[in-house]
Design a protein around this motif. Structure first.
Motif, mmCIF file in Angstrom:
data_model
loop_
_atom_site.group_PDB
_atom_site.id
_atom_site.type_symbol
_atom_site.label_atom_id
_atom_site.label_comp_id
_atom_site.label_asym_id
_atom_site.label_seq_id
_atom_site.Cartn_x
_atom_site.Cartn_y
_atom_site.Cartn_z
ATOM 1 N N TYR A 45 60.220 88.409 3.978
ATOM 2 C CA TYR A 45 59.794 88.341 2.582
ATOM 3 C C TYR A 45 58.727 87.264 2.391
ATOM 4 O O TYR A 45 57.723 87.485 1.724
ATOM 5 C CB TYR A 45 60.992 88.064 1.668
ATOM 6 C CG TYR A 45 60.607 87.788 0.238
ATOM 7 C CD1 TYR A 45 60.152 88.816 -0.585
ATOM 8 C CD2 TYR A 45 60.667 86.506 -0.276
ATOM 9 C CE1 TYR A 45 59.783 88.565 -1.893
ATOM 10 C CE2 TYR A 45 60.304 86.250 -1.587
ATOM 11 C CZ TYR A 45 59.856 87.278 -2.390
ATOM 12 O OH TYR A 45 59.490 87.034 -3.681
ATOM 13 N N MET A 46 58.946 86.101 2.976
ATOM 14 C CA MET A 46 57.987 85.003 2.841
ATOM 15 C C MET A 46 56.632 85.374 3.447
ATOM 16 O O MET A 46 55.587 85.045 2.882
ATOM 17 C CB MET A 46 58.524 83.730 3.500
ATOM 18 C CG MET A 46 59.719 83.162 2.795
ATOM 19 S SD MET A 46 59.318 82.762 1.082
ATOM 20 C CE MET A 46 60.716 81.796 0.631
ATOM 21 N N ILE A 47 56.655 86.073 4.578
ATOM 22 C CA ILE A 47 55.401 86.501 5.205
ATOM 23 C C ILE A 47 54.687 87.524 4.310
ATOM 24 O O ILE A 47 53.476 87.429 4.085
ATOM 25 C CB ILE A 47 55.659 87.082 6.615
ATOM 26 C CG1 ILE A 47 56.077 85.957 7.571
ATOM 27 C CG2 ILE A 47 54.436 87.822 7.145
ATOM 28 C CD1 ILE A 47 56.596 86.429 8.914
ATOM 29 N N GLU A 48 55.439 88.495 3.801
ATOM 30 C CA GLU A 48 54.840 89.524 2.936
ATOM 31 C C GLU A 48 54.261 88.911 1.664
ATOM 32 O O GLU A 48 53.127 89.210 1.282
ATOM 33 C CB GLU A 48 55.875 90.579 2.573
ATOM 34 C CG GLU A 48 56.273 91.476 3.719
ATOM 35 C CD GLU A 48 57.400 92.429 3.365
ATOM 36 O OE1 GLU A 48 57.866 92.430 2.213
ATOM 37 O OE2 GLU A 48 57.820 93.185 4.264
ATOM 38 N N GLY B 173 45.496 92.230 -4.535
ATOM 39 C CA GLY B 173 46.435 91.213 -4.063
ATOM 40 C C GLY B 173 47.642 91.091 -4.976
ATOM 41 O O GLY B 173 48.772 90.892 -4.506
ATOM 42 N N ALA B 174 47.420 91.198 -6.296
ATOM 43 C CA ALA B 174 48.536 91.126 -7.246
ATOM 44 C C ALA B 174 49.488 92.305 -7.044
ATOM 45 O O ALA B 174 50.712 92.138 -7.101
ATOM 46 C CB ALA B 174 48.003 91.098 -8.675
ATOM 47 N N LEU B 175 48.941 93.488 -6.797
ATOM 48 C CA LEU B 175 49.782 94.659 -6.522
ATOM 49 C C LEU B 175 50.555 94.487 -5.218
ATOM 50 O O LEU B 175 51.726 94.865 -5.133
ATOM 51 C CB LEU B 175 48.931 95.931 -6.477
ATOM 52 C CG LEU B 175 48.393 96.408 -7.820
ATOM 53 C CD1 LEU B 175 47.366 97.524 -7.632
ATOM 54 C CD2 LEU B 175 49.529 96.869 -8.711
ATOM 55 N N ALA B 176 49.914 93.892 -4.212
ATOM 56 C CA ALA B 176 50.605 93.632 -2.942
ATOM 57 C C ALA B 176 51.757 92.645 -3.160
ATOM 58 O O ALA B 176 52.832 92.802 -2.584
ATOM 59 C CB ALA B 176 49.622 93.098 -1.901
ATOM 60 N N ALA B 177 51.554 91.639 -4.016
ATOM 61 C CA ALA B 177 52.620 90.681 -4.321
ATOM 62 C C ALA B 177 53.763 91.377 -5.054
ATOM 63 O O ALA B 177 54.944 91.134 -4.754
ATOM 64 C CB ALA B 177 52.076 89.522 -5.149
ATOM 65 N N ALA B 178 53.431 92.237 -5.999
ATOM 66 C CA ALA B 178 54.471 92.981 -6.718
ATOM 67 C C ALA B 178 55.275 93.842 -5.749
ATOM 68 O O ALA B 178 56.510 93.909 -5.840
ATOM 69 C CB ALA B 178 53.836 93.842 -7.815
ATOM 70 N N TRP B 179 54.603 94.478 -4.818
ATOM 71 C CA TRP B 179 55.277 95.304 -3.820
ATOM 72 C C TRP B 179 56.201 94.446 -2.944
ATOM 73 O O TRP B 179 57.334 94.830 -2.649
ATOM 74 C CB TRP B 179 54.256 96.057 -2.975
ATOM 75 C CG TRP B 179 54.872 96.956 -1.950
ATOM 76 C CD1 TRP B 179 54.826 96.804 -0.606
ATOM 77 C CD2 TRP B 179 55.641 98.143 -2.193
ATOM 78 N NE1 TRP B 179 55.524 97.820 0.013
ATOM 79 C CE2 TRP B 179 56.025 98.660 -0.947
ATOM 80 C CE3 TRP B 179 56.031 98.817 -3.329
ATOM 81 C CZ2 TRP B 179 56.787 99.808 -0.802
ATOM 82 C CZ3 TRP B 179 56.793 99.970 -3.192
ATOM 83 C CH2 TRP B 179 57.150 100.446 -1.944
ATOM 84 N N ALA B 180 55.732 93.268 -2.550
ATOM 85 C CA ALA B 180 56.556 92.374 -1.732
ATOM 86 C C ALA B 180 57.805 91.932 -2.499
ATOM 87 O O ALA B 180 58.900 91.867 -1.927
ATOM 88 C CB ALA B 180 55.745 91.149 -1.297
ATOM 89 N N ILE B 181 57.652 91.637 -3.778
ATOM 90 C CA ILE B 181 58.801 91.234 -4.595
ATOM 91 C C ILE B 181 59.800 92.379 -4.714
ATOM 92 O O ILE B 181 61.011 92.179 -4.584
ATOM 93 C CB ILE B 181 58.337 90.727 -5.974
ATOM 94 C CG1 ILE B 181 57.578 89.402 -5.806
ATOM 95 C CG2 ILE B 181 59.522 90.562 -6.924
ATOM 96 C CD1 ILE B 181 56.828 88.952 -7.041
ATOM 97 N N LEU B 182 59.299 93.586 -4.962
ATOM 98 C CA LEU B 182 60.201 94.745 -5.028
ATOM 99 C C LEU B 182 60.948 94.950 -3.722
ATOM 100 O O LEU B 182 62.154 95.175 -3.714
ATOM 101 C CB LEU B 182 59.419 96.014 -5.374
ATOM 102 C CG LEU B 182 59.123 96.241 -6.842
ATOM 103 C CD1 LEU B 182 58.249 97.470 -7.027
ATOM 104 C CD2 LEU B 182 60.410 96.386 -7.629
ATOM 105 N N ARG B 183 60.235 94.852 -2.610
ATOM 106 C CA ARG B 183 60.884 95.008 -1.304
ATOM 107 C C ARG B 183 61.938 93.924 -1.099
ATOM 108 O O ARG B 183 63.009 94.184 -0.559
ATOM 109 C CB ARG B 183 59.852 94.998 -0.185
ATOM 110 C CG ARG B 183 59.042 96.284 -0.123
ATOM 111 C CD ARG B 183 57.915 96.235 0.903
ATOM 112 N NE ARG B 183 58.292 95.713 2.193
ATOM 113 C CZ ARG B 183 58.727 96.442 3.232
ATOM 114 N NH1 ARG B 183 58.844 97.743 3.102
ATOM 115 N NH2 ARG B 183 59.019 95.869 4.378
#
Length: 126
Positions: A7-10, A49-59
């Motif tokens: 999670y931290m890496i993502e 990048g914001a969408l990638a962060a949202a995806w990481a949070i969901l995961r």
């Protein structure tokens, strides 16, 4: 909760992408002074990048056990409702002369209330 190395890496990678796109978009905009649709596209580039962060949070949420999900759900509900009430009240207060609330102010409100909600939920399920 959100402490796994994956999670931290993502999330870290997503934030790095966001920062790079933000700096890059600013540099490109200054260099070429675009107009119209191109200017809009350049200014929206950091949203990747914001969408990638949202995806990481969901995961990260999907990887949690049931109790941690319940805590996060309560925290997010508190954040959602609190943000809705604050922004709704602010909208009425604008009619009384308060300055316009910019959209950029909503996320810090929501993030702060998520932290407050986490403290409440953790204490509730202790």
């Amino acid at each position: 909760m959100f402490r796994s190395k994956q999670y931290m890496i993502e999330l870290g990678s997503a934030f790095a992408l966001y920062a790079a796109l933000l700096v890059g978009a600013e540099a490109v905009e200054r260099a070429i002074a675009p107009a119209g649709a191109l200017k809009l596209a350049i200014n929206l580039a950091p949203m990747i990048g914001a969408l990638a962060a949202a995806w990481a949070i969901l995961r990260g949420l999907w990887r949690l056990d049931e109790m941690q999900r319940r805590i996060q759900f309560d925290a997010i509900a508190i954040s959602f409702l609190g943000t809705a009430l604050i922004t709704f009240a602010w909208g009425f207060a604008e009619g009384a002369g308060l300055p316009h609330l910019r959209s950029f102010a909503v996320w810090p409100i929501m993030g702060a209330l998520w932290c407050v909600g986490l403290l409440i939920a953790i204490r509730r399920y202790r």
